[in-house]
Design an enzyme around this catalytic site. Structure first.
Site, PDB file in Angstrom:
ATOM      1  N   LYS A 235      64.937  37.613  -3.469  1.00  0.00           N
ATOM      2  CA  LYS A 235      63.939  36.701  -2.926  1.00  0.00           C
ATOM      3  C   LYS A 235      64.203  35.267  -3.351  1.00  0.00           C
ATOM      4  O   LYS A 235      64.229  34.355  -2.536  1.00  0.00           O
ATOM      5  CB  LYS A 235      62.526  37.120  -3.392  1.00  0.00           C
ATOM      6  CG  LYS A 235      61.970  38.275  -2.572  1.00  0.00           C
ATOM      7  CD  LYS A 235      61.499  37.778  -1.167  1.00  0.00           C
ATOM      8  CE  LYS A 235      61.966  38.633  -0.002  1.00  0.00           C
ATOM      9  NZ  LYS A 235      63.189  38.228   0.658  1.00  0.00           N
ATOM     10  N   PHE A 236      64.460  35.064  -4.645  1.00  0.00           N
ATOM     11  CA  PHE A 236      64.642  33.679  -5.131  1.00  0.00           C
ATOM     12  C   PHE A 236      65.996  33.135  -4.683  1.00  0.00           C
ATOM     13  O   PHE A 236      66.070  32.051  -4.090  1.00  0.00           O
ATOM     14  CB  PHE A 236      64.548  33.636  -6.663  1.00  0.00           C
ATOM     15  CG  PHE A 236      65.006  32.335  -7.254  1.00  0.00           C
ATOM     16  CD1 PHE A 236      66.212  32.242  -7.943  1.00  0.00           C
ATOM     17  CD2 PHE A 236      64.251  31.179  -7.086  1.00  0.00           C
ATOM     18  CE1 PHE A 236      66.632  31.025  -8.477  1.00  0.00           C
ATOM     19  CE2 PHE A 236      64.666  29.966  -7.607  1.00  0.00           C
ATOM     20  CZ  PHE A 236      65.867  29.891  -8.310  1.00  0.00           C
TER      21      PHE A 236
ATOM     22  N   LEU B  92      69.498  31.644 -20.717  1.00  0.00           N
ATOM     23  CA  LEU B  92      68.224  31.927 -20.039  1.00  0.00           C
ATOM     24  C   LEU B  92      67.637  33.169 -20.697  1.00  0.00           C
ATOM     25  O   LEU B  92      68.284  34.230 -20.715  1.00  0.00           O
ATOM     26  CB  LEU B  92      68.436  32.159 -18.551  1.00  0.00           C
ATOM     27  CG  LEU B  92      67.235  32.741 -17.776  1.00  0.00           C
ATOM     28  CD1 LEU B  92      65.988  31.862 -17.903  1.00  0.00           C
ATOM     29  CD2 LEU B  92      67.607  32.912 -16.299  1.00  0.00           C
TER      30      LEU B  92
ATOM     31  N   LEU C   4      80.156  30.271 -23.056  1.00  0.00           N
ATOM     32  CA  LEU C   4      79.813  30.891 -24.353  1.00  0.00           C
ATOM     33  C   LEU C   4      78.765  31.988 -24.147  1.00  0.00           C
ATOM     34  O   LEU C   4      77.969  31.935 -23.234  1.00  0.00           O
ATOM     35  CB  LEU C   4      79.285  29.799 -25.289  1.00  0.00           C
ATOM     36  CG  LEU C   4      80.297  28.671 -25.522  1.00  0.00           C
ATOM     37  CD1 LEU C   4      79.637  27.545 -26.287  1.00  0.00           C
ATOM     38  CD2 LEU C   4      81.521  29.211 -26.244  1.00  0.00           C
TER      39      LEU C   4
HETATM   40  C1  80O Z   1      78.542  44.079 -28.362  1.00  0.00           C
HETATM   41  O1  80O Z   1      77.263  43.501 -28.230  1.00  0.00           O
HETATM   42  C2  80O Z   1      76.845  43.171 -26.964  1.00  0.00           C
HETATM   43  C3  80O Z   1      75.605  42.545 -26.879  1.00  0.00           C
HETATM   44  C4  80O Z   1      75.119  42.197 -25.622  1.00  0.00           C
HETATM   45  C5  80O Z   1      75.849  42.461 -24.459  1.00  0.00           C
HETATM   46  C6  80O Z   1      77.090  43.082 -24.564  1.00  0.00           C
HETATM   47  C7  80O Z   1      77.897  43.390 -23.337  1.00  0.00           C
HETATM   48  C8  80O Z   1      78.199  42.085 -22.629  1.00  0.00           C
HETATM   49  N1  80O Z   1      77.429  41.676 -21.735  1.00  0.00           N
HETATM   50  N2  80O Z   1      79.339  41.407 -23.009  1.00  0.00           N
HETATM   51  C9  80O Z   1      79.720  40.246 -22.390  1.00  0.00           C
HETATM   52  O2  80O Z   1      79.052  39.668 -21.548  1.00  0.00           O
HETATM   53  C10 80O Z   1      81.043  39.693 -22.803  1.00  0.00           C
HETATM   54  C11 80O Z   1      82.104  40.532 -23.061  1.00  0.00           C
HETATM   55  C12 80O Z   1      83.346  39.957 -23.390  1.00  0.00           C
HETATM   56  C13 80O Z   1      83.483  38.576 -23.454  1.00  0.00           C
HETATM   57  N3  80O Z   1      82.416  37.751 -23.218  1.00  0.00           N
HETATM   58  C14 80O Z   1      81.227  38.297 -22.916  1.00  0.00           C
HETATM   59  O3  80O Z   1      80.153  37.476 -22.673  1.00  0.00           O
HETATM   60  C15 80O Z   1      80.212  36.179 -23.274  1.00  0.00           C
HETATM   61  C16 80O Z   1      80.278  35.171 -22.148  1.00  0.00           C
HETATM   62  C17 80O Z   1      78.966  35.140 -21.369  1.00  0.00           C
HETATM   63  N4  80O Z   1      77.830  34.914 -22.255  1.00  0.00           N
HETATM   64  C18 80O Z   1      77.725  35.952 -23.293  1.00  0.00           C
HETATM   65  C19 80O Z   1      78.984  36.002 -24.145  1.00  0.00           C
HETATM   66  C20 80O Z   1      77.606  43.437 -25.809  1.00  0.00           C
END
Ligand code: 80O
Length: 389
Positions: free
Chosen positions: A4-5, A139, A389
């Site tokens: 929607k958004f 966010l 990041l």
């Molecule tokens: C291991 O602890 C975690 C805690 C929260 C989420 C995830 C899985 C995940 N979502 N991982 C990533 O998005 C990710 C995996 C490898 C490299 N960069 C990443 O994300 C970065 C870049 C985007 N912002 C978050 C950090 C893993």
């Protein structure tokens, strides 16, 4: 799935995928500043906007604690990102930052911070155009306030404040598919402390593998092996900038770093970002560069451990050393520094070392997006030179 958004926003729409008649570039034109909405968007009446001064220790602590308890978790809700205060100060205050883009939402009665969104300015090259953009990140809406549709009004408010600075494009990532990814990356993990990773459920013991065999499999030397491999220092900024700019020029979308940016984003900061380079012992030229940032995760519901120490691959360039050997040295120093795991996306040339250096595929994807900028066709991850990041 109805977006929607996002169907109301100047982003690539799913219905337009493949329509090559649409030109590459801004989707909506810039507007005169006098036409930008001057007052903040309306929040539900019990909430109020607040601008977060990250120089204030109390304010920084409020943002830190909101994210620590409510930010992104992995798909199985076993881990939650735990960005440190020092990391947030670094991430949110690059050269030319706007405090007005560090936006919080407070409950009017309790004054508690219940949501946050941020932007930082960046110059991002899209093919041959260098575009001033906002990089939108962090966010976060408190777990108790989800599905109150706060995110759309926060996105509109940060967009309004970015427009007030005469910037009309943005870049962001998400673990979910929204209209429309410019590329979709796989993430990969290299075990450094396999016993802890298995104990906390991040990894599983391979079939027909014992723990001691697994520990041996991931063993690394005690010191980097490349002659001339050393920490980056301030005097290296010009050489590293040249090396990076040259390397990133080959990708379809990439950060347009200048020396000022390199000084902020790539000079080592303890427990925030580490960067190393190879200075040729013969010529003293800087020939290679590698870097990773520190992003621990809280381990949810494990009696023996609270924190997963994770290093995330940042920007790496190899011109004389083999990319494999350079990245292996990055693994060696990250192990030496006590990290449990080294994470990387399959962006830039990373794919060339992932399998060889014993990275395993993660169970999720990271999608990259541009706001108000259409690409004729999506990129392959190997055509992307942008790490958020
Ligand atoms: C291991 O602890 C975690 C805690 C929260 C989420 C995830 C899985 C995940 N979502 N991982 C990533 O998005 C990710 C995996 C490898 C490299 N960069 C990443 O994300 C970065 C870049 C985007 N912002 C978050 C950090 C893993």
């Amino acid at each position: 799935k109805t977006h929607k958004f996002w169907e109301t926003q100047p982003v690539g729409q799913f219905k337009d995928i493949g329509d090559t008649s649409l030109p590459e570039g801004p989707i909506e034109p810039a507007t005169p500043l006098s036409e930008v909405k001057q007052e903040p968007y309306n929040l539900p009446s019990v909430y109020e906007w607040t601008t977060c001064d990250m120089n204030s220790d109390d304010m920084c602590s409020e943002v830190y604690n909101l994210l620590k308890n409510n930010y992104v978790e992995d798909d199985e809700n076993m881990f939650r990102f735990n960005y440190s205060k020092e990391f947030l100060r670094w991430a949110l205050r690059p050269p030319g930052y706007y405090q007005s883009w560090h936006i919080g939402v407070r409950a009017k009665t309790s004054k508690k911070l219940v949501a946050f969104i941020s932007g930082v300015p960046a110059r991002i090259r899209v093919r041959d155009e260098v575009v001033k953009m906002a990089e939108i990140n962090f966010l976060c809406v408190h777990k108790k306030l989800r599905s109150k549709r706060l995110a759309p009004v926060m996105i509109k408010e940060v967009t309004r404040r970015v427009h007030l600075e005469n910037i009309w494009q943005a870049a962001y990532t998400a673990g979910v598919v929204l209209p429309t990814p410019i590329t979709t990356c796989q993430y990969w993990h290299r075990s450094l402390n396999p016993k802890k990773l298995i104990d906390v459920g991040f990894s599983r013991l391979g079939a027909r593998m014992t723990m001691s065999r697994t520990i041996k499999l991931y063993k690394l030397p005690d010191a980097p092996i490349t002659p001339g491999f050393r920490k980056m220092e301030p005097r290296d900024v010009p050489a590293v900038t040249r090396l990076l700019r040259n390397y990133l020029s080959q990708f379809g979308v990439a950060t347009d770093f200048d020396e000022n940016d390199v000084e902020h984003w790539l000079l080592p900061r303890e427990d925030v970002v580490d960067s190393y380079l190879v200075e040729s012992p013969e010529t003293h030229d800087v020939t290679d560069f590698c870097s990773f940032y520190t992003l621990p995760s809280t381990i949810l519901g494990n009696p023996n451990y609270t924190t997963l120490k994770a290093a995330y691959s940042y920007y790496n360039v190899a011109t004389q050393t083999s990319f494999l050997q350079l990245m292996n040295d990055a693994l060696i120093v990250s192990k030496q520094k006590g990290f449990d795991v080294f994470n990387a996306l399959d962006v830039m040339h990373n794919e060339s070392f992932l399998k060889e250096l014993k990275f395993g595929p993660g169970d999720g994807q990271l999608h990259y997006y541009l706001y108000n900028y259409r690409l004729k066709s999506a990129l392959k991850p190997s055509e992307l030179g942008l790490v958020l990041l």
